[in-house]
Scaffold this motif. Sequence first.
Motif, short mmCIF file in Angstrom:
data_model
loop_
_atom_site.label_atom_id
_atom_site.label_comp_id
_atom_site.label_asym_id
_atom_site.label_seq_id
_atom_site.Cartn_x
_atom_site.Cartn_y
_atom_site.Cartn_z
N ILE A 1 15.95 9.41 52.02
CA ILE A 1 16.55 9.07 53.31
C ILE A 1 17.78 9.95 53.48
O ILE A 1 18.82 9.72 52.86
CB ILE A 1 16.96 7.58 53.37
CG1 ILE A 1 15.77 6.67 53.07
CG2 ILE A 1 17.54 7.26 54.75
CD1 ILE A 1 16.15 5.19 52.99
N ASP B 1 19.03 -0.32 56.85
CA ASP B 1 19.61 0.40 57.98
C ASP B 1 20.73 -0.45 58.57
O ASP B 1 20.48 -1.57 59.03
CB ASP B 1 18.51 0.64 59.03
CG ASP B 1 19.05 1.21 60.33
OD1 ASP B 1 20.15 1.81 60.32
OD2 ASP B 1 18.37 1.06 61.36
N PRO C 1 22.00 5.05 54.70
CA PRO C 1 21.59 3.68 54.41
C PRO C 1 22.67 2.93 53.67
O PRO C 1 23.53 3.52 53.01
CB PRO C 1 20.35 3.89 53.53
CG PRO C 1 20.62 5.19 52.82
CD PRO C 1 21.34 6.05 53.83
N THR D 1 6.13 10.38 56.28
CA THR D 1 7.35 9.68 56.65
C THR D 1 7.02 8.31 57.23
O THR D 1 5.94 8.10 57.78
CB THR D 1 8.18 10.48 57.68
OG1 THR D 1 7.40 10.67 58.86
CG2 THR D 1 8.59 11.83 57.12
N LEU E 1 15.98 4.30 60.22
CA LEU E 1 16.05 5.30 59.15
C LEU E 1 14.67 5.91 58.92
O LEU E 1 13.67 5.20 58.87
CB LEU E 1 16.53 4.66 57.84
CG LEU E 1 17.92 4.02 57.84
CD1 LEU E 1 18.14 3.32 56.50
CD2 LEU E 1 19.00 5.06 58.08
N GLU E 2 14.64 7.22 58.77
CA GLU E 2 13.38 7.89 58.43
C GLU E 2 13.32 8.10 56.93
O GLU E 2 14.24 8.67 56.32
CB GLU E 2 13.26 9.23 59.14
CG GLU E 2 11.94 9.94 58.83
CD GLU E 2 11.79 11.29 59.53
OE1 GLU E 2 11.17 11.32 60.60
OE2 GLU E 2 12.32 12.28 58.99
N VAL E 3 12.24 7.66 56.31
CA VAL E 3 12.03 7.81 54.87
C VAL E 3 10.95 8.87 54.66
O VAL E 3 9.86 8.77 55.24
CB VAL E 3 11.59 6.49 54.22
CG1 VAL E 3 11.50 6.65 52.70
CG2 VAL E 3 12.51 5.35 54.62
#
Length: 297
Positions: free
Chosen positions: A158, A27, A8, A133, A139-141
Motif C-alpha cells: 500500500i 484506511d 494506512p 490490485t 486504499l489501493e493494495v
Amino acid sequence: MEIPVTDPQVRAFFDEPTNTVSYLVWDPATKRGAIIDPVLDFDLASGEADVRSAQAMIDAASEEGVTIDWVLETHAHADHLSAAPMIKAKTGAKIGIGEHIKSVQKIFRPVFADHTLKTDGSDFDRLFADGETFAIGDLEVEVLHVPGHTPADVAYKIGKHVWVGDTLFMPDYGTARADFPGGDARQLYRSIRRLLSLPDDTKLYLCHDYKAPGREEFRWETSVGEQRRKSVHVHDGVTEDEFVAMREARDSDLAVPRLLLPSIQVNIRAGKFPEAENNGVRYLKIPIKPVSRGIEK
C-alpha cells in the motif's frame, strides 16, 4: 499533478509463543480495514485451540471504529495456525491469499493422504495474482508474488508500506528458510531483490521476529534502505550464488517448526479444521516415517 497516496493506519499484535506478528491495517478516511496473518492460539500438547489473539484484534478494530473487510494471508504458515475462519465468521470478511496456494495444496495432499482436501484454492474467498490490485476502503493494495520460502508467498503493498510475510526478517537476523517442500533459495533471493528494488524509504512489516543475539527487544518494522545496508544475509553486494550457498547450508541445520504438521493441514484449508467425527471431535494426521527397522511392524 501526482495524487498523494494516503498512508494506512497500522496496529501490530505480537504472539510470543509463535514469534508471529499480525496486523490490523485500515484506511483512515473510510475506516475499512484488513487483518493480516492472524494467529489461532493452539496448544499442541493438549490439542486445545482458542481465539484470544484474534478476538483482541477484533476488539481493537471496534475501538478504532474499523470495519474488517479482509483477512489476508501472506502464505500458508508452518509455525502457527490461522484464525481466519473465526474472523470471517464474526465480521463477514473475505479470506485472501496468493493464487499459488493451489501448488502448495497439491504438494501436501499426498503427504497427509487427505483425499478431502481441495486443490483448487476454493477454501479461500479470493486468490490473488501477481500485480493484481484490490481496495481496502480508498486504499489501493498491490499484490507481489514473492516465492522462495514457499511457492505461494505474496507481499501486500500500500503505497510505501509493504507486508512481506516470512520473506525477510529484521536486518540483524536475516531471511526466511527455503527448505520446505516447494521452497527454493534461488527464487527467494530474486523475490527479496524485487522487494529491495523499491524506494529506500519503503516500510517493510515482517511476520516474525526472534531477537538476534545481542538485541533485547522484539522488532518487526524495517525499511528497504535498512535491509540494503545492514541485512546479514542480503545486503547490497551479496550475489545470488553466495546467498543460495549460505541459505542452503543454514537450512540443513534448522529444526522442524514445532507446529508444522497441524499448521500446514489447517492453513492450506484457509484455517479450517477437518470435519468433526461422530464424537464431535476434529482430528489432524501425523505421518509416521520409520527411520529404523521394526517400527513398521
